[in-house]
Design a protein around this motif. Structure first.
Motif, mmCIF file in Angstrom:
data_model
loop_
_atom_site.group_PDB
_atom_site.id
_atom_site.type_symbol
_atom_site.label_atom_id
_atom_site.label_comp_id
_atom_site.label_asym_id
_atom_site.label_seq_id
_atom_site.Cartn_x
_atom_site.Cartn_y
_atom_site.Cartn_z
ATOM 1 N N HIS A 67 0.810 -1.213 0.000
ATOM 2 C CA HIS A 67 0.000 0.000 0.000
ATOM 3 C C HIS A 67 0.853 1.277 0.000
ATOM 4 O O HIS A 67 0.305 2.380 0.032
ATOM 5 C CB HIS A 67 -0.914 0.034 1.225
ATOM 6 C CG HIS A 67 -2.127 -0.832 1.104
ATOM 7 N ND1 HIS A 67 -3.132 -0.585 0.178
ATOM 8 C CD2 HIS A 67 -2.523 -1.942 1.806
ATOM 9 C CE1 HIS A 67 -4.090 -1.493 0.324
ATOM 10 N NE2 HIS A 67 -3.743 -2.332 1.289
ATOM 11 N N GLY A 68 2.174 1.111 -0.019
ATOM 12 C CA GLY A 68 3.046 2.278 0.008
ATOM 13 C C GLY A 68 3.194 2.910 1.371
ATOM 14 O O GLY A 68 3.563 4.094 1.489
ATOM 15 N N ILE A 69 2.935 2.146 2.418
ATOM 16 C CA ILE A 69 3.074 2.638 3.795
ATOM 17 C C ILE A 69 4.468 2.270 4.298
ATOM 18 O O ILE A 69 4.858 1.097 4.268
ATOM 19 C CB ILE A 69 1.994 2.036 4.704
ATOM 20 C CG1 ILE A 69 0.601 2.467 4.216
ATOM 21 C CG2 ILE A 69 2.211 2.470 6.158
ATOM 22 C CD1 ILE A 69 -0.544 1.778 4.939
ATOM 23 N N LYS A 70 5.208 3.252 4.758
ATOM 24 C CA LYS A 70 6.558 3.012 5.240
ATOM 25 C C LYS A 70 6.527 2.215 6.535
ATOM 26 O O LYS A 70 5.733 2.498 7.436
ATOM 27 C CB LYS A 70 7.299 4.336 5.474
ATOM 28 C CG LYS A 70 8.754 4.152 5.898
ATOM 29 C CD LYS A 70 9.488 5.480 5.993
ATOM 30 C CE LYS A 70 10.948 5.266 6.394
ATOM 31 N NZ LYS A 70 11.700 6.544 6.463
ATOM 32 N N VAL A 71 7.403 1.214 6.642
ATOM 33 C CA VAL A 71 7.465 0.368 7.829
ATOM 34 C C VAL A 71 8.758 0.666 8.590
ATOM 35 O O VAL A 71 9.852 0.627 8.026
ATOM 36 C CB VAL A 71 7.406 -1.123 7.448
ATOM 37 C CG1 VAL A 71 7.537 -1.999 8.699
ATOM 38 C CG2 VAL A 71 6.098 -1.430 6.718
ATOM 39 N N PHE A 72 8.600 0.972 9.865
ATOM 40 C CA PHE A 72 9.731 1.283 10.730
ATOM 41 C C PHE A 72 10.052 0.094 11.628
ATOM 42 O O PHE A 72 9.157 -0.644 12.042
ATOM 43 C CB PHE A 72 9.406 2.482 11.630
ATOM 44 C CG PHE A 72 9.311 3.792 10.903
ATOM 45 C CD1 PHE A 72 10.423 4.611 10.756
ATOM 46 C CD2 PHE A 72 8.102 4.218 10.378
ATOM 47 C CE1 PHE A 72 10.328 5.820 10.087
ATOM 48 C CE2 PHE A 72 7.994 5.427 9.710
ATOM 49 C CZ PHE A 72 9.124 6.236 9.568
ATOM 50 N N ASP A 73 11.338 -0.065 11.934
ATOM 51 C CA ASP A 73 11.751 -0.965 13.002
ATOM 52 C C ASP A 73 11.350 -0.324 14.335
ATOM 53 O O ASP A 73 11.471 0.890 14.507
ATOM 54 C CB ASP A 73 13.264 -1.175 12.944
ATOM 55 C CG ASP A 73 13.747 -2.217 13.933
ATOM 56 O OD1 ASP A 73 13.797 -1.897 15.144
ATOM 57 O OD2 ASP A 73 14.086 -3.342 13.527
ATOM 58 N N LEU A 74 10.889 -1.124 15.277
ATOM 59 C CA LEU A 74 10.461 -0.574 16.561
ATOM 60 C C LEU A 74 11.588 0.182 17.261
ATOM 61 O O LEU A 74 11.340 1.151 17.996
ATOM 62 C CB LEU A 74 9.939 -1.705 17.462
ATOM 63 C CG LEU A 74 9.355 -1.291 18.811
ATOM 64 C CD1 LEU A 74 8.168 -0.348 18.635
ATOM 65 C CD2 LEU A 74 8.943 -2.518 19.619
ATOM 66 N N ASN A 75 12.828 -0.235 17.017
ATOM 67 C CA ASN A 75 13.968 0.440 17.649
ATOM 68 C C ASN A 75 14.148 1.879 17.158
ATOM 69 O O ASN A 75 14.854 2.667 17.802
ATOM 70 C CB ASN A 75 15.249 -0.349 17.381
ATOM 71 C CG ASN A 75 15.250 -1.690 18.079
ATOM 72 O OD1 ASN A 75 15.046 -1.775 19.283
ATOM 73 N ND2 ASN A 75 15.462 -2.757 17.321
#
Length: 232
Positions: free
Chosen positions: A67-75
């Motif tokens: 969907h083009g949503i950026k995914v971040f690492d929780l850190n």
């Protein structure tokens, strides 16, 4: 309505909640499974309002990125205002069984840092006592048999989760899952603490110490909002 229609209904309700209550520019915590996917799909048209998401599984990461949503690492994240996820069962206090999709450890980690945990589920997931759905326990492979004996000793019937070809199911963390049948979990918080303390258990799929703050429950008459703060 069908179960799929109820899932889409609560997915949209969760997206509406986020849009109304979470500030622009925030990062959203997202769970795993078919109901969480409905939330992702409903939130996607508004993705530019938010920085992105923290994902609880490889599968969820793939759907978010589609969907083009950026995914971040929780850190990388300092705060997480909300975590939205489904449940396999939820009791009157907001305690849940989760992990039917195999992502229980990462789900529990993300839920633990979120300010608000929103459970989204259809009405079939609401139960008076947890245990009808087999309880997932993620284990280090070498401890599988030892943990199985301990689960049997407390009345459970542990079954190794396998893939369609009969091989052990392997989690995103490289571990195995025992699905424990024949349990009646009258005190989910105490049982969660006890099982998590056994050497070799990565995590148990009881979300009781950090249960849902509220649930958006899909019913035939619409979405019911259940607030659990008054039950704790």
């Amino acid at each position: 309505m069908t179960q799929d229609e109820l899932k889409r209904l609560v997915g949209q309700a969760a997206a509406d909640y986020v849009l109304s209550n979470v500030a622009d520019g925030a990062v959203i915590g997202v769970g795993t499974g078919s109901t969480a996917n409905c939330f992702i799909d409903a939130l996607a048209p508004h993705k530019r309002r938010y920085r992105g998401a923290v994902s609880s599984s490889v599968a969820t990461t793939a759907r978010l990125e589609q969907h083009g949503i950026k995914v971040f690492d929780l850190n990388e994240i300092e705060s997480l205002p909300v975590y939205v996820d489904g449940a396999d069962e939820i009791d009157p206090t907001g305690a849940m069984i989760k992990g039917g999709g195999g992502a229980l450890t990462r789900e529990k980690i993300v839920a633990s840092v979120a300010e608000i945990f929103v459970c989204i589920a259809d009405a079939s997931k609401r139960v008076p006592v947890l245990g009808g759905f087999p309880l997932p326990v993620e284990v280090v492979p070498m401890a599988r048999t030892a943990i199985g004996r301990r689960l049997t000793a407390v009345g459970g019937v542990p079954v190794l989760r396998v893939t369609n070809d009969g091989a052990p199911y392997i989690t995103d963390n490289g571990n195995e899952i025992l699905d424990v049948k024949n349990l009646r979990i009258d005190d989910p918080r105490a049982f969660e603490v006890a099982v998590n303390a056994w050497p070799g258990v990565v995590t148990v799929g009881l979300f009781a110490s950090r249960g849902a703050d509220f649930c958006l429950l899909g019913t035939e008459s619409g979405v019911e909002t259940i607030d659990y703060d008054t039950h704790r």
